[in-house]
Design an enzyme around this catalytic site. Structure first.
Site, PDB file in Angstrom:
ATOM      1  N   GLN A 189     -15.484 -50.045 -68.412  1.00 18.28           N
ATOM      2  CA  GLN A 189     -14.592 -48.914 -68.657  1.00 18.28           C
ATOM      3  C   GLN A 189     -14.448 -48.671 -70.163  1.00 18.28           C
ATOM      4  O   GLN A 189     -13.845 -47.689 -70.567  1.00 18.28           O
ATOM      5  CB  GLN A 189     -13.190 -49.193 -68.074  1.00 18.28           C
ATOM      6  CG  GLN A 189     -13.140 -49.269 -66.558  1.00 18.28           C
ATOM      7  CD  GLN A 189     -11.777 -49.699 -66.049  1.00 18.28           C
ATOM      8  OE1 GLN A 189     -11.664 -50.698 -65.350  1.00 18.28           O
ATOM      9  NE2 GLN A 189     -10.716 -48.988 -66.395  1.00 18.28           N
ATOM     10  N   PHE A 220     -10.656 -50.097 -61.666  1.00 14.59           N
ATOM     11  CA  PHE A 220      -9.237 -50.409 -61.405  1.00 14.59           C
ATOM     12  C   PHE A 220      -8.607 -51.248 -62.516  1.00 14.59           C
ATOM     13  O   PHE A 220      -7.632 -51.940 -62.284  1.00 14.59           O
ATOM     14  CB  PHE A 220      -9.071 -51.113 -60.048  1.00 14.59           C
ATOM     15  CG  PHE A 220      -9.641 -50.331 -58.901  1.00 14.59           C
ATOM     16  CD1 PHE A 220      -9.051 -49.127 -58.509  1.00 14.59           C
ATOM     17  CD2 PHE A 220     -10.766 -50.766 -58.228  1.00 14.59           C
ATOM     18  CE1 PHE A 220      -9.586 -48.379 -57.467  1.00 14.59           C
ATOM     19  CE2 PHE A 220     -11.308 -50.024 -57.185  1.00 14.59           C
ATOM     20  CZ  PHE A 220     -10.716 -48.830 -56.802  1.00 14.59           C
ATOM     21  N   GLU A 224     -11.920 -52.939 -67.782  1.00 14.03           N
ATOM     22  CA  GLU A 224     -11.426 -52.403 -69.058  1.00 14.03           C
ATOM     23  C   GLU A 224     -11.725 -53.402 -70.173  1.00 14.03           C
ATOM     24  O   GLU A 224     -12.129 -53.023 -71.256  1.00 14.03           O
ATOM     25  CB  GLU A 224      -9.913 -52.124 -68.965  1.00 14.03           C
ATOM     26  CG  GLU A 224      -9.341 -51.472 -70.229  1.00 14.03           C
ATOM     27  CD  GLU A 224      -7.872 -51.050 -70.111  1.00 14.03           C
ATOM     28  OE1 GLU A 224      -7.362 -50.896 -68.984  1.00 14.03           O
ATOM     29  OE2 GLU A 224      -7.246 -50.871 -71.162  1.00 14.03           O
ATOM     30  N   ARG A 302       3.917 -52.471 -71.531  1.00 13.63           N
ATOM     31  CA  ARG A 302       4.158 -51.462 -70.499  1.00 13.63           C
ATOM     32  C   ARG A 302       5.234 -51.946 -69.515  1.00 13.63           C
ATOM     33  O   ARG A 302       5.996 -51.164 -68.976  1.00 13.63           O
ATOM     34  CB  ARG A 302       2.859 -51.081 -69.779  1.00 13.63           C
ATOM     35  CG  ARG A 302       2.965 -49.792 -68.993  1.00 13.63           C
ATOM     36  CD  ARG A 302       1.615 -49.284 -68.502  1.00 13.63           C
ATOM     37  NE  ARG A 302       0.950 -48.411 -69.451  1.00 13.63           N
ATOM     38  CZ  ARG A 302       1.183 -47.102 -69.580  1.00 13.63           C
ATOM     39  NH1 ARG A 302       2.059 -46.498 -68.796  1.00 13.63           N
ATOM     40  NH2 ARG A 302       0.549 -46.390 -70.475  1.00 13.63           N
ATOM     41  N   ARG A 334      -4.569 -51.395 -62.389  1.00  9.77           N
ATOM     42  CA  ARG A 334      -3.830 -50.168 -62.036  1.00  9.77           C
ATOM     43  C   ARG A 334      -2.310 -50.359 -62.095  1.00  9.77           C
ATOM     44  O   ARG A 334      -1.743 -51.099 -61.283  1.00  9.77           O
ATOM     45  CB  ARG A 334      -4.251 -49.766 -60.627  1.00  9.77           C
ATOM     46  CG  ARG A 334      -4.148 -48.294 -60.333  1.00  9.77           C
ATOM     47  CD  ARG A 334      -4.751 -48.027 -58.968  1.00  9.77           C
ATOM     48  NE  ARG A 334      -5.110 -46.624 -58.813  1.00  9.77           N
ATOM     49  CZ  ARG A 334      -5.842 -46.140 -57.821  1.00  9.77           C
ATOM     50  NH1 ARG A 334      -6.281 -46.949 -56.886  1.00  9.77           N
ATOM     51  NH2 ARG A 334      -6.131 -44.867 -57.751  1.00  9.77           N
ATOM     52  N   PHE A 336      -0.744 -51.623 -64.800  1.00 11.62           N
ATOM     53  CA  PHE A 336      -0.729 -52.251 -66.124  1.00 11.62           C
ATOM     54  C   PHE A 336       0.646 -52.812 -66.494  1.00 11.62           C
ATOM     55  O   PHE A 336       1.207 -52.491 -67.534  1.00 11.62           O
ATOM     56  CB  PHE A 336      -1.171 -51.183 -67.133  1.00 11.62           C
ATOM     57  CG  PHE A 336      -1.832 -51.720 -68.387  1.00 11.62           C
ATOM     58  CD1 PHE A 336      -3.112 -52.238 -68.361  1.00 11.62           C
ATOM     59  CD2 PHE A 336      -1.173 -51.679 -69.610  1.00 11.62           C
ATOM     60  CE1 PHE A 336      -3.729 -52.696 -69.524  1.00 11.62           C
ATOM     61  CE2 PHE A 336      -1.777 -52.144 -70.782  1.00 11.62           C
ATOM     62  CZ  PHE A 336      -3.060 -52.639 -70.738  1.00 11.62           C
ATOM     63  N   THR A 432      -0.090 -47.031 -74.830  1.00 14.90           N
ATOM     64  CA  THR A 432       1.042 -47.330 -75.704  1.00 14.90           C
ATOM     65  C   THR A 432       0.560 -47.659 -77.117  1.00 14.90           C
ATOM     66  O   THR A 432       1.324 -47.558 -78.061  1.00 14.90           O
ATOM     67  CB  THR A 432       1.906 -48.473 -75.133  1.00 14.90           C
ATOM     68  OG1 THR A 432       1.104 -49.653 -75.056  1.00 14.90           O
ATOM     69  CG2 THR A 432       2.421 -48.120 -73.756  1.00 14.90           C
ATOM     70  N   ALA A 501      -5.401 -46.197 -68.526  1.00 14.28           N
ATOM     71  CA  ALA A 501      -4.063 -45.659 -68.715  1.00 14.28           C
ATOM     72  C   ALA A 501      -3.923 -44.269 -68.076  1.00 14.28           C
ATOM     73  O   ALA A 501      -3.093 -43.470 -68.518  1.00 14.28           O
ATOM     74  CB  ALA A 501      -3.694 -45.630 -70.200  1.00 14.28           C
ATOM     75  N   GLU A 699      -2.947 -43.986 -61.854  1.00 21.61           N
ATOM     76  CA  GLU A 699      -2.182 -45.200 -61.594  1.00 21.61           C
ATOM     77  C   GLU A 699      -0.845 -44.996 -60.879  1.00 21.61           C
ATOM     78  O   GLU A 699      -0.451 -45.820 -60.057  1.00 21.61           O
ATOM     79  CB  GLU A 699      -1.911 -45.949 -62.912  1.00 21.61           C
ATOM     80  CG  GLU A 699      -3.155 -46.462 -63.582  1.00 21.61           C
ATOM     81  CD  GLU A 699      -2.854 -46.939 -64.988  1.00 21.61           C
ATOM     82  OE1 GLU A 699      -2.725 -46.099 -65.894  1.00 21.61           O
ATOM     83  OE2 GLU A 699      -2.721 -48.155 -65.172  1.00 21.61           O
TER      84      GLU A 699
END
Ligand code: MTE
Ligand code: LUZ
Ligand code: MOS
Length: 749
Positions: A189, A220, A224, A302, A334, A336, A432, A501, A699
């Site tokens: 990702q 998912f 990442e 988060r 998903r 996070f 973020t 995100a 998400e």
């Protein structure tokens, strides 16, 4: 040309492992630690090297640059040097002529260790101050002083488990030596991150590494950060042997080697007025990070920002710690960190409702956020539609009548109990980390009028390609089959952020929109000249003005002959973001996504099996770019959320070895598990900062699954009002059974 879904159902989508194998390619497999914590005393490769077909074994000493795959933390090594910190950590890499030989040889490597006691519980890690970063404290108002004003105070604990990503396509990577550089096919990702890490590993400038991503069979969040390791391994190996090198994991290996959703433990305290208004909330989180940082600090952030979900909480105190344990490093999944926070808040509300003698859903509704309120991080609540979602859900799906019907059913049945629970959600859209909120798009129009779009967006089943095609076709007013989205490639798009995100369509869609608008501007000027008129319209492949017209393809042919550029590159940076991490105050998000779900369950009280019968959802998708894509996202996320809280149960042995490494030991939702899902898109959704007024969808609906947990415990209480609830997820049938028939500890035996 087939669309993506058509290719998928035909089994014709080409993933990294489907690429034709070049002659003389090699395969790679890691030698991994069989100890969770300790020192390596010796490594013996002799047996492995004697196996015919084994080419080479690489260790950390073979890395020319930095032996690291993390953002900064040096502990995140590609290959262990002296210490091992989790079971399954890579120690060496075997390169062989076949994948079977590579695996067989990896098994033959002998490692001598000196074991140290590992830490496998986050609270135990906390006691020893084994933190990743410092604990974060986040306060609003005077949380320590307000408890005296509360009429009702409830305290408790809550706990959520890990979750396996279970993307269809397992981790996979191929690297090819090209002239003085490398071309890497990676199922990631984060192509930009893969490029950067490989350059650092090889001590190369970034321009020598080209990363290509075709499309993923799901990510998912599990690709990442954690796809980087596999890409870095094949890159290193390929550079050493100067041959193409690949690795494709089996399901079992993927489950054993990759990190999962972070388990969290929490202690909460919540205070109310006698009418049920929330006055204060205090919560303490213990995040189980596993052995390395990975994305744990970002995930913890988060968690902080979603700690009150969609409720108004005037006084707040949060302490959140990322605890280092000797387990596989956990990673993005998903939601996070938000689902973990939102579960705890619902547990607090649920428990408080009983203390206040008020229906849970009444307490929820009473405390919903509204426009004019402020998020704990100081961002004003604007365009808040949670109440609208709530009202439209209740009206459209006759929720009052459903509650009544359930009461009636329960009065007449003992061995089956039904329950319905409501779950409102609010999820902030933007990374973020402010700098990640940027994207570029490169749009080419070829001489024949067809369009090719390159962006940093990775297609992983979420339909971002479909959405980008809609945007281009809409701006140029041409048929969708004229538009194609290219693979994601770092040579075409530089410095791309991960597709994560839920911002993929927003960021890359905005950049694409800007590039198309630039081109359209130039084309309009040309059309004005050609048609000798001012007011130009683009409609269904025809450009017209005052009765004159020219087709799209003629206009493009003319533009080429007149030597106009038919390519445009645009860059988008989300405006208005300003978040001060040190103060935990500011504007971390472009906007918020809202929605409300009602989850209905039937519990078989004898067998402790359950079925989620129906789920009703009112979701705010804005002006959806593609309602069927968004429907798929809401349905998939919901079922994934239900699975996390109920049947998906990850277990480790006392020594930190993953026990649930296949689909016999680890249950995920299937089609029979899935409820009937009814989705109502919020009507009159206000304009948002999103692309073409469509809202991000990837998400947020995951958190509807939390409603399933509370429906289930309501059904359990309908059978036995005296059960002791512990707010521990997953609530597997086994756990339901133990709870339903457990005698209260106070009553003895
Ligand atoms: N949907 C499918 N089918 N497959 C996936 O891997 N990933 C989810 C979500 N939906 C995912 C998915 C996650 S974790 C995110 S962040 C978003 O899609 C990413 O895509 P987007 O930003 O384009 O929405
Ligand atoms: N990844 C990330 C994410 O790096 N930052 C985030 O804020 C985020 N949020 C959700 C999912 N992935
Ligand atoms: Mo999603 S967890 O942001 O990949």
């Amino acid at each position: 040309m087939w669309t993506d879904p058509q290719l998928h159902v035909r089994g014709q989508t080409v993933f990294t492992a489907d690429l034709p194998e070049a002659s003389q390619s090699y395969h790679l497999f890691p030698v991994t630690s069989t100890l969770a914590c300790g020192r390596i005393l010796s490594l013996d490769f002799n047996k492995a090297l004697q196996i015919p077909g084994v080419v080479k074994v690489l260790t950390a000493a073979d890395i020319p640059g930095v032996n690291g795959i993390g953002h900064s933390e040096e502990a995140e090594v590609l290959l262990a040097e002296q210490e091992v910190s989790y079971y399954g950590q890579a120690v060496a890499l075997v390169i062989a002529i076949s994948s079977d030989i590579a695996r067989q040889a990896a098994d033959c490597v002998q490692i001598e260790y000196e074991a140290s006691p590992g830490v496998f519980e986050p609270r135990q890690a906390d006691e020893q101050k084994l933190w990743i970063g410092m604990p974060r404290v986040f306060c609003v108002g005077q949380p320590d002083e307000c408890w005296a004003e509360c009429d009702v105070i409830v305290t408790g604990n809550a706990q959520t488990g890990a979750q396996e990503h279970l993307y269809f396509e397992t981790q996979s990577a191929i690297a090819w030596p090209v002239q003085q550089g490398l071309k890497v096919y990676s199922a990631t990702q984060s192509p930009g991150m893969v490029q950067k890490i490989i350059a650092r590993l090889l001590d190369w400038p970034m321009q020598r590494v080209e990363v290509e991503v075709m499309q993923l069979g799901g990510g998912f969040g599990g690709k990442e950060e954690q796809a980087t390791f596999w890409a870095a391994c094949v890159a290193l190996a390929s550079q050493v042997v100067q041959k193409p090198v690949m690795v494709h994991l089996t399901r079992d290996e993927d489950m054993r080697f990759t990190g999962k959703r972070h388990p969290y433990e929490a202690d909460f305290k919540i205070g109310f007025s006698s009418q049920g208004r929330i006055l204060a909330y205090e919560v303490s989180f213990y995040q189980d990070a596993g052995a390395w940082a990975d994305l744990s600090p970002a995930i913890l952030e988060r968690t902080l920002l979603h700690v009150t979900n969609t409720y108004c909480v005037p006084q707040l105190k949060v302490i959140a710690r990322s605890c280092r344990t000797n387990l596989i490093p956990n990673t993005a999944f998903r939601g996070f960190g938000a689902p973990q926070a939102m579960f705890v808040f619902e547990a607090a509300l649920f428990k408080a409702a009983q203390a206040l003698g008020m229906p849970y859903e009444q307490l929820q509704q009473l405390n919903l956020l509204k426009t004019g309120d402020t998020f704990p991080y100081g961002m004003p609540v604007t365009a808040c539609v949670i109440q609208e979602c709530w009202d439209q859900l209740w009206q459209r799906y006759e929720i009052v009548e459903r509650f009544q019907a359930i009461d009636e059913f329960n009065q007449n049945h003992i061995w089956q109990k039904k329950a319905l629970s409501i779950m409102p959600i609010c999820f902030g859209i933007s990374f973020t980390a402010r700098f990640l909120n940027q994207a570029s798009a490169l749009v080419h129009i070829y001489q024949d009028g067809t369009v090719l779009v390159s962006t940093g967006a990775v297609e992983m089943g979420q339909g971002v390609k479909t959405k980008l095609i809609h945007i281009v076709a809409r701006v140029f007013s041409i048929p969708e089959n004229q538009v194609r989205i290219a693979s994601t490639n770092t040579a075409r798009i530089a410095n791309m952020s991960p597709t994560a995100a839920s911002t993929g369509a927003d960021l890359n869609g905005q950049a694409t929109l800007m590039a198309c608008q630039q081109l359209k501007q130039h084309l309009s000027e040309l059309a004005q000249k050609l048609l000798g008129a001012e007011a130009i319209t683009f409609q269904q492949g025809v450009i017209s003005a005052e009765g004159q017209e020219i087709s799209w393809s003629e206009l493009i042919a003319q533009a080429y002959l007149q030597r106009l550029s038919l390519s445009a590159l645009a860059h988008y940076a989300t405006p208005g973001l300003d978040y001060d991490r040190a103060q935990d105050r500011g504007q971390p998000f472009a906007y918020h996504v809202y929605g409300v779900a009602a989850v209905e369950v039937t519990l078989d009280t004898l067998r402790a099996t359950y079925q989620f019968e129906q789920v009703f959802i009112c979701h705010d998708a804005g002006q959806s770019l593609d309602a069927s894509v968004d429907q798929g996202q809401v349905e998939g996320a919901l079922v994934q959320g239900l699975g996390w809280l109920t049947v998906e149960d990850i277990r480790y042995s006392k020594e930190g070895r993953l026990l649930t490494s296949n689909l016999t030991d680890y249950k995920i939702p299937d089609l029979y598990f899935a409820p009937e899902i009814h989705i109502h898109w919020l009507e009159n959704s206000p304009i948002s900062g999103a692309v073409m007024r469509s809202k991000a969808v990837g998400e947020p609906p995951f958190m509807y699954g939390i409603g399933g947990y509370f429906a289930l415990i309501k059904a359990m209480q309908a059978f036995n009002p005296d059960i002791e609830l512990d707010y521990v997820a997953p609530l597997t049938p086994e756990r339901v059974l133990m709870t339903l028939y457990k005698k209260r500890s106070a009553e003895g035996d």
